[in-house]
Write an enzyme that holds these catalytic residues in place. Structure first.
Site, PDB file in Angstrom:
ATOM      1  N   GLY C 493       2.805  -1.056 -10.552  1.00  0.00           N
ATOM      2  CA  GLY C 493       1.655  -1.204 -11.441  1.00  0.00           C
ATOM      3  C   GLY C 493       0.446  -1.798 -10.764  1.00  0.00           C
ATOM      4  N   ARG C 533       2.915  -7.016  -0.657  1.00  0.00           N
ATOM      5  CA  ARG C 533       1.707  -7.601  -0.134  1.00  0.00           C
ATOM      6  C   ARG C 533       0.468  -7.229  -0.930  1.00  0.00           C
ATOM      7  NH1 ARG C 533      -1.181  -4.108   2.410  1.00  0.00           N
ATOM      8  NH2 ARG C 533      -2.009  -5.443   4.043  1.00  0.00           N
ATOM      9  N   GLU C 729      10.361  -8.194  -4.707  1.00  0.00           N
ATOM     10  CA  GLU C 729      11.638  -8.072  -4.018  1.00  0.00           C
ATOM     11  C   GLU C 729      12.613  -9.198  -4.314  1.00  0.00           C
ATOM     12  OE1 GLU C 729      10.784  -6.373   0.087  1.00  0.00           O
ATOM     13  OE2 GLU C 729       8.877  -7.288  -0.405  1.00  0.00           O
TER      14      GLU C 729
END
Ligand code: FES
Ligand code: FES
Lengths: 284, 165, 782
Positions: C493, C533, C729
């Site tokens: 998203g 990131r 993650e």
């Protein structure tokens, strides 16, 4: 290359099958056939779709003597049928483990039973319920007990120019209970590592149907009647009787694991079946 | 049937999302490929192409099926509803609840989930959590929005029953 | 940008929510979400390329072979076949590429190095014809004694996966070890002197595949100018652009990459794989060429490195860690891809988030004749976390502590180093809070029903260590805005976040912000979408671009109205004038005047690495997660029922609560996949035995724990916008450790190999019973 044919009579279907000299395949739910087509493990010259045949037995007929299931009854319809739910709980439990909702909306009981997979989920339950099977050829129709039908993996008494037109299930005697247990690698939709159906009658006679533990589905009975007070005795009897299972190691499980699990599942299925004798209802 | 060429073609006339369609396909063509390639309906997705993932779920005569396991020829004379057909008049309440619940991640599995969930709710307006999981367990989601999807189905069921809150 | 179809009236409150300026942290509906529910979203296989030729790949049924000859005569006779491309049709020597090592050939040259590596490609008018012809290709090959396991690859005299000629100047070229890493601090020998107990065990983590529900594919279209348009659902369009340009020999501006949103990627769609081959084919054919992959072909294209870890860990009587030694062999596969970095970055955190005076971590990236492994959510951390977390529990059991207590005693506090030495890393969060919260939510310490157990574990993963993200924001004269940001939206998203940031900073209603991405021809550079990131890097670039727009609005407003710039100020969503606050879109309109036009802001976020750092730089942030699981074990069958699964992540600031929950639940369940059921199984020819959806099992709806709870710890301490951190993650880093500990508590038996399939649990229980029977006999013997 494959052609497609949708006959309107059994005679036409049988002629078409015969004309292809073994190269034709019958199609009902297609849940096995299409996987084979995709991987080119099956390359039929002709696909004969049975769903528009007018003179095949109706999907399900309930009589006093039992039920008759035609080739087009889906797993979903079978599992929702009130009489089946009442009389053949092991079969309902087995049918509900076949694939997903969408698969069960297509897969037929006759197709699942007849393609000869040693791991077919419904076969152990059909064996426990003493099913017989009607095979039509151009020469006429014959009926054989289901446990004689399977010859080996993917090999059955139904020849390439023949059709299974019916599965008959006798009405279980009063006080007969049945149950199905299965082991898989995950909780969701999966192929069976081992499956067992059990039937216990009013006198404690135990019959078992076993899947995925040999080259073909097995049916066996225990010598001694079931005694709820003697589970250790049952375990011993199973240990001995289930020596007939000859599982192999494959991607779904090792031989040793299947050996052990067929015993565990058999005991659990028998206890559940015995429980159902009184209630006669399926557990939720 | 026309002879010659790589395949014999089969003429198939079917109703898709309410419109009559006629396509000429080889016998082995699946309904899924025919919808996507011949009819331009790419809402149904291809992943496993063998009935294991549910990304291709459509309604065939009102019943949820894996379009990858149906031959196009079999659908001759039958009625097919795809995810596009479900949302012809804008987002359905179910689709809105998928968004509200955060059930949509990459989205690839979502059309199949929506069709399966719609089929469930049509047959069972008040499914339990367990029934929802079971009804959808043939629809894989690798983004694993499973719990969000369950919430979306519950919210839709409540909305259709007219519950408030 | 596709708009949602008209909504019924009862949707109005939702519309209103999205129409008002965003508040960061609010659950905001997913950008483009509506299209994903209706089937309107176009994934690569849904794009239409009229007149494109179709490509099918040809493979052979072994993992390692020399190609003796390829006979395409039958294939060429199939009506509709246009061409057959083998190594002979491509430049010689075969061009090779790869993100770190240029070792991957465009097409197998001379030999096949893993099962599924394409040997040839058939081009035809239709997919049917291409596939039929591919089945008629006759490939003559001589099977070689390939290495399919770590043991085989490391044995003396083992077959070399790479001929030393493609590793020129590499002193290790005579071995199957591609790279290694060594991290040490403190003095292990000295630490042993004040150690009371030592545990030493071997652990294994399986090879698993990404299994994106979208298998994906590539279309390459030659342009009239002699360039190439490449359509591929990749996470790193700019890397693909560079790779194609360099293997083909084109300037970057002649290669335009369109990256449709991936239908799930998880790291598997980062790096180029078959695109260079497709580029050569398209140039040769001079027409659009299209390859759509099957799910089976994705198994041949991506997987996570399997891992074997030997760990030796010392504790004091009080449960304090004294030393930790790890030897980790990552089974990386036939080509490097990013696997050496997975090994280096994963093993960098192999000592976990703990205070350990002496550590020695040695890791190797070992090549085998298997699918090249690549990035996969967690990037090498879950493998070593499995071992290290299990070691903590092993120590705890010996010392009579529980899993929570031993972690409390060793977890680093904020600012404290968990990696020491020259390239130290310090805790950048209050990690203890996550641990405690997970314990509380799982009901740690409450009585357990029979056959149940609980486990708790923690995991960390370094975020990106360097990177560059650039963004443009255009504020149009009617107050609407367009963001150009290269981040691909693969389910996390990202675009919704950019909308939220623009809405917050420029005061534009969120539904009037559109986002353009996935086109190297119009969108400025972004290094990659990975390592969670994007929030931090691209988020900062978008933020900066917005602030640039605000400054420009202020300047032009001053010029247009004559109000001196010194008397003006700007704030999020507003221009402050001597007469009061003006909404920024309003101020922009006035400033632009009758000529209209627009404001263009630019933002760049650059993190330079450090040359001497083993990871190339300090991580911008660490993802931290604590997971606690309660399980019920069927002792007879080995089946596990997860009754409760709690995942708590340290998120800094939740930019969008709904997306954080989605990502966390998804990662948690994916973690259960490799913990409980997923594994690629190979036969003696290196073939994948469970190739495809029928026998490779991933979690389904029915595999979701009975209760799945995710929670976030927010201390607004991340380096991203508003104090955020990457979050995608965390929840799978330590799933295995928590589950393993729970099973151990429930059964009294410890299992050190994943996945914990029913059969594996059953076998472990059976073996344990046999051992205890034997012990009992020994004891009762006279
Ligand atoms: S594509 Fe049809 S079920 Fe997977
Ligand atoms: S949303 Fe990505 S697979 Fe379901």
């Amino acid at each position: 290359m494959t052609r497609y044919y949708r006959p309107s009579s059994t005679a036409d279907a049988l002629s078409a099958l015969a004309a292809e000299g073994g190269g034709a395949r019958a199609l009902v739910g297609g849940t096995d056939l299409l996987v084979g087509l995709r991987h080119h493990t099956i390359e039929p010259t002709l696909v004969v779709d049975l769903k528009a045949i007018a003179d095949l037995p109706e999907p399900i007929a309930v009589g006093d003597g039992g039920i008759r299931v035609g080739p087009t009854l889906t797993m979903g319809e079978l599992a929702a049928h009130p009489v089946v739910r009442r009389r053949y709980p092991a079969l309902v439990e087995a049918a509900l483990t076949v694939g997903s909702v969408a698969i069960r909306n297509r897969a037929s009981l006759v197709g699942n039973a007849c393609n000869g997979s040693p791991a077919a989920d419904t076969v152990p339950a059909l064996l426990v319920h003493d099913a017989s099977i009607a095979i039509a050829s151009r020469a006429g129709e014959r009926t054989v007990p289901l446990h004689d039908f399977f010859l080996g993996p993917r090999r059955t008494l139904c020849g390439p120019d023949e059709l299974v037109t019916r599965i008959d299930l006798p009405r279980p005697p009063d006080g007969f209970g049945s149950a199905f247990r299965r082991l898989t690698r995950r909780r969701g939709v999966d192929l069976a590592t081992v499956s067992v159906a059990a039937g216990v009658d009013r006198d404690g006679r135990v019959v078992l149907g076993l899947g995925a533990v040999g080259p073909r589905p097995l049916r066996t009975e225990l010598d001694a009647p079931f005694d709820a007070a003697d589970v250790p005795g049952l375990v011993r009897a199973l240990d001995e009787r289930l020596e007939i299972a000859t599982p192999i190691s494959d991607i779904r499980g090792s031989r040793e694991y299947r050996h052990a699990m067929v015993r565990v599942l058999a005991r659990r299925a028998i206890l559940a079946a015995a429980d159902r004798r009184t209630s006669g209802e399926m557990a939720a | 049937m026309s002879a010659g060429g790589l395949h014999d073609l089969q003429t198939v006339a079917l109703t898709v999302n309410g419109s009559e369609r006629t396509v000429a396909v080889p016998a082995h063509r699946t309904l899924l490929d025919a919808l996507r390639d011949e009819m331009g309906l790419t809402g149904s997705k291809t992943c496993c192409a063998e009935g294991e993932c549910g990304a291709c779920t459509v309604l065939l005569d009102g019943r949820a099926v894996n379009a990858c396991l149906v031959l196009c020829a079999e659908a001759d004379g039958h009625e097919v509803t795809t995810v596009e057909g479900l949302s012809e008049r804008g987002l359905t309440d179910l689709q809105e609840e998928f968004l509200n619940a955060g059930a949509v991640q990459c989205g690839f599995c979502i059309p199949g989930q929506v069709v399966s969930a719609e089929y469930l709710l049509r047959g069972n307006p008040s499914p339990s959590e367990e029934q929802i999981r079971e009804a959808l367990s043939g629809n894989l989601c690798r983004c694993a929005g499973y719990q969000r999807i369950v919430r979306a189905v519950q919210a839709t069921a409540a909305r259709r029953r007219g519950d408030r809150g | 940008m596709a708009e949602a179809p008209a909504r019924p009236a009862d949707e109005l409150d939702l519309q209103a929510a999205n129409g008002s300026p965003a508040r960061i942290g609010r659950p905001v509906l997913r950008y483009g979400g509506a299209d994903r529910t209706t089937g309107a979203q176009r994934f690569v296989a849904d794009l239409s390329f009229p007149g494109a030729s179709q490509v099918a790949l040809v493979t052979i049924p072994v993992g390692c072979a020399e190609i003796v000859g390829v006979d395409s005569s039958q294939a060429r006779r199939v009506p509709g076949v246009l061409d057959v491309v083998t190594a002979a049709e491509l430049p010689s020597p075969m061009p090779r590429f790869g993100p770190s090592h240029q070792d991957r050939p465009v097409l197998a040259a001379g030999g096949v190095n893993f099962h599924g590596e394409p040997v040839a490609a058939v081009v035809a008018e239709t997919t049917d014809a291409a596939q039929a012809a591919a089945r008629l290709m006759r490939v003559d090959f001589r099977e070689l004694p390939g290495v399919y396991t770590l043991d085989a690859a490391l044995a003396p005299g083992a077959h070399l996966v790479h001929d030393p000629s493609i590793r020129p100047g590499d002193p290790r070229a005579e071995r199957n070890v591609l790279e290694d890493a060594l991290y040490t601090w403190g003095d292990v020998a000295e630490a042993q002197a004040h150690t009371d107990v030592v545990v030493e065990h071997d652990y294994t983590f399986p090879m698993v595949t990404h299994f994106p529900i979208e298998p994906g594919g590539t279309v390459v279209v030659p342009t009239e100018q002699g360039g190439l348009d490449v359509y591929s659902p990749v996470q790193h369009p700019y890397l693909l652009q560079r790779t194609i340009a360099s293997v083909i020999g084109l300037p970057l501006n002649q290669v335009r990459v369109f990256a449709p949103d991936p239908g799930g990627a998880f790291g598997g769609k980062q790096n180029p794989k078959l695109e260079p081959l497709m580029a050569f084919i398209a140039l040769r054919m001079r027409r659009a060429c299209r390859l759509v992959l099957s799910l089976e072909e994705t198994f041949h294209a991506m997987r996570r490195a399997g891992c074997r870890i030997r760990a030796r860990t010392g504790f004091t009587r009080d449960g304090e860690l004294t030393f930790h030694e790890v030897h980790a062999d990552y089974q990386i596969g036939a080509y490097a891809d990013v696997a050496p970095r997975v090994m280096a970055k994963g093993s960098y955190v192999a000592a976990g988030p703990y205070r350990i005076p002496a550590v020695r971590i040695a890791a190797r990236a070992v090549m085998t004749n298997t699918t090249p492994s690549t990035a996969f959510r967690g990037f090498g951390s879950p493998q070593v976390a499995w071992a290290t977390e299990s070691q903590l529990d092993a120590g705890a059991r010996l010392l009579g502590l529980d899993g929570l207590e031993i972690r409390r005693r060793n977890l680093v506090a904020r600012g404290e180093a968990f990696v020491r030495g020259a390239s130290a890393a310090r805790a950048d969060g209050e990690w203890r809070e996550s641990l405690e919260k997970a314990a509380e939510l799982v009901g740690w310490g409450e009585p357990l029903a029979p056959n149940r157990g609980r486990g708790i574990a923690v995991g960390i993963k370094p975020g990106a260590t360097s990177g560059l993200s650039q963004s443009l924001v255009r504020l149009l004269c009617d107050g609407s805005a367009i963001v150009y940001a290269g981040t691909s939206d693969m389910g996390q998203g990202a675009r919704t976040l950019w909308q939220q940031i623009v809405a917050e900073e420029l005061g534009t209603p969120i539904d009037r912000v559109s986002v353009i991405s996935g086109d190297t021809g119009t969108v400025p550079f972004d290094l990659q979408t990975s390592a969670s990131r994007s929030t931090v890097f691209m988020g900062s670039a978008v933020l900066e671009a917005c602030r640039d727009v605000r400054r420009r609005v202020l300047e032009l407003y001053a010029e247009t109205t004559g109000v001196p710039a010194e008397e003006l100020d700007e704030a999020p969503g507003a221009l402050i004038t001597p007469d009061g606050r003006l909404s920024l879109p309003e101020a922009a309109r006035e400033a632009l005047g009758t000529l209209r036009g627009e404001f263009i802001g630019q933002g760049t976020r650059r993190l330079r690495g450090k040359g001497d750092h083993p990871l190339g730089g300090d991580a911008a942030f660490y993802e931290f997660n604590a997971t606690a699981i309660e399980v019920e074990v069927d002792r007879e069958t080995g089946e596990l029922l997860l009754t409760k699964h709690v995942s708590v992540s340290d998120v800094g600031t939740e930019l969008n609560a709904l997306q954080v929950v989605s990502q966390d639940e998804g990662a948690a369940i994916m973690g259960l996949g490799h913990s409980q059921m997923e594994q690629l199984l190979l036969d003696e020819h290196g073939r994948i035995r469970n190739l495809g959806a029928l026998d490779y099992r991933i979690p389904t709806f029915n595999d979701v724990p009975l209760e799945l709870v995710t929670a976030a710890v927010e201390n607004h301490d991340g380096p991203g916008p508003y104090g955020s951190k990457g979050i995608s993650e965390g929840a799978l880093l330590c799933t295995a450790g928590a589950l393993g500990a729970a099973v151990a508590q429930a059964t009294g038996v410890v299992i050190r190999d994943l996945p914990l399939t029913p059969e594996r649990v059953w076998a472990a229980l059976r073996d344990a019973e046999a051992r205890s029977r034997a012990d009992a006999e020994l004891r009762s013997a006279p």
